[in-house]
Design an enzyme around this catalytic site. Structure first.
Site, PDB file in Angstrom:
ATOM      1  N   HIS A 182       0.686  -1.007   0.296  1.00  0.00           N
ATOM      2  CA  HIS A 182       0.159   0.125   0.124  1.00  0.00           C
ATOM      3  C   HIS A 182       0.865   1.517   0.022  1.00  0.00           C
ATOM      4  CE1 HIS A 182      -2.243   2.680   1.747  1.00  0.00           C
ATOM      5  NE2 HIS A 182      -3.909   2.231   1.462  1.00  0.00           N
TER       6      HIS A 182
ATOM      7  N   ASP B  33       3.000  -4.608   8.268  1.00  0.00           N
ATOM      8  CA  ASP B  33       1.703  -3.438   8.094  1.00  0.00           C
ATOM      9  C   ASP B  33       0.678  -4.937   8.321  1.00  0.00           C
ATOM     10  OD1 ASP B  33      -0.250  -3.201   7.233  1.00  0.00           O
ATOM     11  OD2 ASP B  33       0.082  -2.144   5.179  1.00  0.00           O
TER      12      ASP B  33
ATOM     13  N   GLN C 132      -4.332  -5.513   6.670  1.00  0.00           N
ATOM     14  CA  GLN C 132      -5.674  -6.792   6.544  1.00  0.00           C
ATOM     15  C   GLN C 132      -5.233  -7.824   6.614  1.00  0.00           C
ATOM     16  OE1 GLN C 132      -7.374  -5.430   4.367  1.00  0.00           O
ATOM     17  NE2 GLN C 132      -6.956  -3.331   3.415  1.00  0.00           N
TER      18      GLN C 132
ATOM     19  N   LYS D 183      -9.898  -0.921  10.708  1.00  0.00           N
ATOM     20  CA  LYS D 183     -10.082  -2.323   9.914  1.00  0.00           C
ATOM     21  C   LYS D 183     -10.272  -3.911  10.080  1.00  0.00           C
ATOM     22  CE  LYS D 183      -7.086  -0.562   5.940  1.00  0.00           C
ATOM     23  NZ  LYS D 183      -8.151  -0.348   5.419  1.00  0.00           N
TER      24      LYS D 183
ATOM     25  N   CYS E 179      -4.585   2.462  -3.392  1.00  0.00           N
ATOM     26  CA  CYS E 179      -3.587   3.168  -2.792  1.00  0.00           C
ATOM     27  C   CYS E 179      -2.428   1.891  -3.583  1.00  0.00           C
ATOM     28  CB  CYS E 179      -3.917   3.388  -1.400  1.00  0.00           C
ATOM     29  SG  CYS E 179      -5.175   4.240  -1.487  1.00  0.00           S
TER      30      CYS E 179
HETATM   31  N1  C6P Z   1      -5.797  -0.381   3.070  1.00  0.00           N
HETATM   32  C1  C6P Z   1      -8.168   0.153   1.579  1.00  0.00           C
HETATM   33  O1  C6P Z   1      -8.917  -0.423   0.912  1.00  0.00           O
HETATM   34  P1  C6P Z   1      -5.007   3.324   7.110  1.00  0.00           P
HETATM   35  O2  C6P Z   1      -5.529   4.176   6.589  1.00  0.00           O
HETATM   36  O3  C6P Z   1      -3.556   4.185   7.915  1.00  0.00           O
HETATM   37  O4  C6P Z   1      -6.146   3.020   8.483  1.00  0.00           O
HETATM   38  O5  C6P Z   1      -4.684   2.222   6.344  1.00  0.00           O
HETATM   39  C2  C6P Z   1      -3.721   2.092   5.018  1.00  0.00           C
HETATM   40  C3  C6P Z   1      -3.410   1.090   4.791  1.00  0.00           C
HETATM   41  C4  C6P Z   1      -2.532   0.077   5.058  1.00  0.00           C
HETATM   42  N2  C6P Z   1      -1.796  -1.011   4.954  1.00  0.00           N
HETATM   43  C5  C6P Z   1      -2.316  -1.459   3.542  1.00  0.00           C
HETATM   44  C6  C6P Z   1      -2.746  -3.180   3.509  1.00  0.00           C
HETATM   45  C7  C6P Z   1      -4.037  -0.908   3.704  1.00  0.00           C
HETATM   46  O6  C6P Z   1      -5.151  -1.799   3.146  1.00  0.00           O
HETATM   47  C8  C6P Z   1      -4.224   0.262   4.622  1.00  0.00           C
HETATM   48  C9  C6P Z   1      -5.560   0.630   4.077  1.00  0.00           C
HETATM   49  C10 C6P Z   1      -7.549   0.617   2.730  1.00  0.00           C
HETATM   50  O7  C6P Z   1      -7.310  -0.892   1.078  1.00  0.00           O
HETATM   51  C11 C6P Z   1      -8.168   2.006   2.194  1.00  0.00           C
HETATM   52  S1  C6P Z   1      -6.950   2.618   1.166  1.00  0.00           S
END
Ligand code: C6P
Length: 413
Positions: free
Chosen positions: A130, A207, A210, A233, A371
């Protein structure tokens, strides 16, 4: 490694009743919510916890000695202990509350980056990342004279582990990978990645955005140096997340932000910093959402990761089989091990149009690059349609998506 839990199959229809948002019509159709990788819906217990805090004991924490402040502090710190257990971290001092994965990676890239990165060092990220696990490293690399290297992705959407091995060298200072990919669902062999990176003296950030709602996480068994997750999430509120870091590293790292809470003593000449974890929690934190995150963890634990994963795997298998039979559908991301995410394209149609037509039938999916633009470039595409499933989703809902897609497919020239 914690033992595989045995589990009872979940009663999904009664579990759905815990999620008020699911009980509504969108564009004249019952809502089908398949955008869980973007953010999951919240159970009543999480929502109620926010109401309870604001209507019962709203107070700043770690500061006041009055009853409400003590109650709020206790609830806040209880989440820290729950998060510690959730990740199987050794100590509560290793649990830092942040806004989410984005802030966690920025914190590590900035503070740890400054501490360890030297000109000529390499940061190895994967092609599945991401943007929030790419851009902070690019910023750190640029500031400190390091280079970014990339682990390539196979046609199926898995990491090319041979290439990973080849890219590791004594120059590799840090490896940053996700536990599971948001665009393709691929589960990465993080334990293996950590072991190999450590063999070269490199540190590893995982990270877990997910993974947190789906997979068992044991940071001690994985032996990663940093692990991060976002509350929203995993059935929790937005604006709160967790950064786990090994105590030995966190202790040596410089503060990320300065302000109240993170200090021991301030004079105009010199400031001494607070102990862990507060050294990294400058300012009044997101008290309500941290407290509500505890309810999200309880929700997951009440149902059990094994049972959740079993149900989601069934949904993923069913959706994949049915999607493959829709004329014009091309699956993107067919890794052997996946969380419940399926990206696809409908030949001759822009993903955005497919998403809008699905929305017209009350079906929420995400469309676009998610993203992960470098990953889309790898597949030579602009984006995908992404259906991502959570514990409250059902086969009937997948049937509704397939029926709608068959109709959309028949509209193509
Ligand atoms: N992905 C998606 O629709 P935040 O925004 O900080 O909570 O998470 C960012 C992020 C980082 N790593 C991974 C693997 C992610 O999936 C995400 C967020 C969402 O896939 C929003 S772009």
């Amino acid at each position: 490694m914690r033992p595989e839990a045995s589990f009872m199959e979940l009663d999904i229809l009664s579990l759905r009743k815990e999620f008020p948002v699911l009980d509504q019509a969108v564009n004249g159709h019952p809502l089908v919510y398949f955008d869980n990788a973007a953010t999951t819906q919240k159970p009543k217990s999480v929502i109620q916890s926010l109401v309870d805090y604001y209507s019962g004991y709203n107070a700043n924490i770690h500061r006041g000695i009055h009853t409400l402040a003590e109650k709020a502090t206790r609830a806040f710190e209880e989440t820290r202990e729950s998060a510690r257990q959730f990740l199987n971290a050794a100590e509560r001092e290793e649990i830092i509350f942040v806004r989410g994965v984005t802030e966690a990676v920025n914190l590590v890239a900035s503070s740890f980056g400054k501490m360890v990165l030297r000109p000529g060092d390499e940061i190895l990220v994967s092609g599945l990342e991401h943007h929030s696990n790419i851009v902070p490293w690019q910023l750190a690399a640029e500031a400190l004279g390091a280079q970014l290297q990339v682990i390539p992705v196979t046609e199926e959407g898995e990491l090319d582990l041979q290439a990973f091995e080849q890219r590791l060298s004594k120059k590799t200072r840090l490896v940053a990978v996700n536990h599971a990919s948001n665009s393709l669902g691929t589960i990465n062999p993080v334990k293996h990645i950590v072991e190999r990176a450590h063999a070269f003296g490199a540190y590893v950030l995982v990270d877990g955005a997910q993974a947190a709602a789906h997979l068992d996480i044991d940071v001690r068994d994985m032996d990663c140096d940093f692990y991060c997750l976002s509350g929203h999430k995993m059935y929790g509120p937005t604006g709160v997340g967790v950064l786990y870091g090994k105590r030995s590293l966190l202790e040596k790292m410089p503060p990320y932000q300065g302000g109240g809470e993170m200090i021991k003593e301030v004079t105009f000449e010199k400031t001494t910093f607070n102990d862990l974890p507060y050294k990294f929690e400058a300012g009044t934190p997101n008290i309500a959402d941290v407290i509500a995150l505890n309810e999200a963890i309880r929700f997951i634990q009440r149902n059990g990761k094994a049972a959740i994963r079993h149900h989601e795997n069934e949904l993923l298998g069913y959706a994949t089989t049915r999607l493959q039979k829709v004329e014009g559908v091309r699956l993107i991301g067919t890794a052997r091990e996946k969380v419940s995410v399926q990206s696809f394209l409908l030949e001759g149609m822009h993903p955005f149009d497919v998403g809008q037509l699905l929305d017209a039938r009350g079906i929420a999916v995400r469309t676009g690059h998610h993203c992960t633009q470098p990953l889309m470039d790898r597949f030579g595409i602009e984006g995908t349609v992404r259906a991502s499933f959570a514990v409250y989703n059902t086969r009937d809902e997948i049937d509704r998506m397939i029926e709608a897609l068959e109709r959309i497919s028949s509209l193509r020239r």
